[in-house]
Design an enzyme around this catalytic site. Sequence first.
Site, PDB file in Angstrom:
ATOM      1  N   HIS A   1       0.826  -1.212   0.000  1.00 39.80           N
ATOM      2  CA  HIS A   1       0.000   0.000   0.000  1.00 39.80           C
ATOM      3  C   HIS A   1       0.858   1.260   0.000  1.00 39.80           C
ATOM      4  O   HIS A   1       0.674   2.158  -0.835  1.00 39.80           O
ATOM      5  CB  HIS A   1      -0.923  -0.021   1.222  1.00 39.80           C
ATOM      6  N   GLU A   2       1.780   1.329   0.942  1.00 42.03           N
ATOM      7  CA  GLU A   2       2.600   2.542   1.041  1.00 42.03           C
ATOM      8  C   GLU A   2       3.485   2.714  -0.181  1.00 42.03           C
ATOM      9  O   GLU A   2       3.767   3.847  -0.594  1.00 42.03           O
ATOM     10  CB  GLU A   2       3.434   2.516   2.325  1.00 42.03           C
TER      11      GLU A   2
ATOM     12  N   HIS B   1       1.725   4.685  -2.773  1.00 40.82           N
ATOM     13  CA  HIS B   1       1.911   6.128  -2.591  1.00 40.82           C
ATOM     14  C   HIS B   1       3.277   6.559  -3.137  1.00 40.82           C
ATOM     15  O   HIS B   1       3.409   7.616  -3.767  1.00 40.82           O
ATOM     16  CB  HIS B   1       1.844   6.492  -1.111  1.00 40.82           C
TER      17      HIS B   1
ATOM     18  N   HIS C   1       3.295   6.936  -6.823  1.00 43.57           N
ATOM     19  CA  HIS C   1       2.610   8.175  -7.199  1.00 43.57           C
ATOM     20  C   HIS C   1       3.570   9.361  -7.080  1.00 43.57           C
ATOM     21  O   HIS C   1       3.652  10.213  -7.971  1.00 43.57           O
ATOM     22  CB  HIS C   1       1.392   8.363  -6.293  1.00 43.57           C
TER      23      HIS C   1
END
Length: 684
Positions: free
Chosen positions: A471-472, A475, A478
């Site tokens: 998940h991280e 980020h 991105h």
Amino acid sequence: MTDDVNPLLTDSTLPYGLPDYRDIRPEHYLPAFARAFAEHRDEVAAITRVRSMPTFENTMVPLERAGDLLGRVARTFYTVSSADATADIQAIEEELAPLMSAHQDAIQLDGQLYWRIKTLHDQLDSLDLGSEERYLVERHFREMTHAGAGLDDDQKAALTELNQRLSVLTTTFEKNLLADTNDLAVVFESADELDGLTEGELSAAARNAADRGLDGRYVVTLTLFTGHPYLATLTDRSSRRRLLEASRSRGSRGNAHDNRDVLREIVRLRAERAALLGYDTHAAYVTSDETAGSPEAVHALLRRLAAPAAANARREQQALQAIVDADGDSFALEAHDWAFYTERVRQAEYDLDRTALRPWFEAERVLQDGVFRAASELYGIAFTERPDLPAYHPDARVFEIHNEDGSALGLFVLDLYTRDTKRGGAWMNSIVSQSRLRGTQPIVVNNLNVPKPAPGQPTLLTLDEVTTLFHEFGHALHGLFATVTYPHFAGTNVFRDFVEFPSQVNEMWIYWPEILASYARHVETGEPLPSEVVAKLLASETFNQGFATSEYLAAAWLDQAWHSLDAEAAAGDIDVAAFEAAALADVGLDNPVVPTRYSSTYFAHVFSGGYSAGYYSYIWSEVLDADTVEWFRENGGLTRANGDRFRNLLLGVGGSKDPLEAYRDFRGADAAIEPLLARRGLTG
């Protein structure tokens, strides 16, 4: 201190502008901020002193160049204050909060700057601007208007006073919560009371006790959310009860750390500020500049999901009660029993013990052969560890990333392990943001809180920690891929209710067959995770979703309830517990066996973090995420072509385009909600 010995005031000589944390000391920060504030004000004053009419080149370009030093100093400091907050760093952050608030207001409320931007905004259709330039004018005008730049001088003075008081209150809320969380760590007299914990968990509790001068006893510290991982395995019911009761009492015990008065004042001042800015409520103010658009849209989604989630939770509760009854016990299931009996049901229904999977999730292999491999196959990027580059802490590791053509992309810093000076949870932040205008490339950081093993021992992750790592890194991708001209749009500078979307999408590769087969191998034998176990994991994906969705929705609704009060209602003498009970009953999420993920007095996301009236963002983004996962599956999954499309049309645009427009560019349509309903088990 003279500026020539302050490393924060000179350009770093390290690659990508990585700050040389070896030379930075706590006493460097406040002088650097003072210089950066002054420099930024001077840069803005130079723009407003221009006597010719506003143009994009004489207003927007220098505005985007302005604040470079402040951005560098702030990102350098806040990276440390979240991940290695010593007492000195905490004291600096407390002193800095009102200073930063005042400076931001001085820029955002500058009437002359606002006039220049408004003039450009009024002429947009006659200006020959590219799409990114046009959107930059639109966003600056919208954000300054939203911040209050159009108010008169008396109103601006009142607004600045409100903002500074709120900055103090949110810092106080955070300090109170940290102190009460530490104070409420639960002391156990013997290991018998902690039956069910692993040897490592028991030794950690013993170390916690020794650190507090309680040799021979055991101390279990609390997590940020209401529950606790140990509730799933503790066999002693009274121990489970003590742990959950301690967690739920934080900030509401009538002691020096009580947060009730603090949060009431926060709610009142936010409502007053919203009224000053022309909005009925703080929720209306916040959502007006998010993709949701209005609190009514948020409430409609939350209510739509709440009823089926609550019904699912009640069915799950019945199954748990059946296990209790079958054991011959005569008690009614309570909140502290849920996790323990959930694992019993999971084993009975799926023959699956998630706690036994850790040997297949060795951290380095998950990182290299899971997280990195998925990104390499999807986007063509390559990773090289750079032990020669210093991070802010010895445990933090630096990786250089290159594109498929060999060009440099940026740096990725991974800080995996927990420590006393690191705040709880997991997050991504930037140390350097990409910008063509400034000639910078990105440096992004991922922080987790995985317990560090003894020297020489492997780090074995839980499945939840594997999920967090993927998940991280979503980020991080991105932040790395966003390729923009103007720093205002860099990295993850997107709407709050859109920012979780890319990270949620990256979780889909956890179970992707070739990726799972690559990283999920036994730490001792190298054998892959058995296919029958994988099948059980996939079959149980919607298991306990009634509880998980309900506890999240309850917290999201509480956030909306507090921030949907108008100024008159918020000024009343509100009983916090009664307000919570009424709000949860209103949406049908008042099952006492399924407590809200965060109660108000320890809801840091909304009373000291950046999620006020915005905690709904996770489920709002998940609509896009679930729809995107469907697209990947329909189009061949883990392919370079799919990766390029997702990178170029979504991740790569950063904040330089309306996010829902970018989504339509990628998907060819608006997101459908049905994939989310299916994922969460809310279709029946």
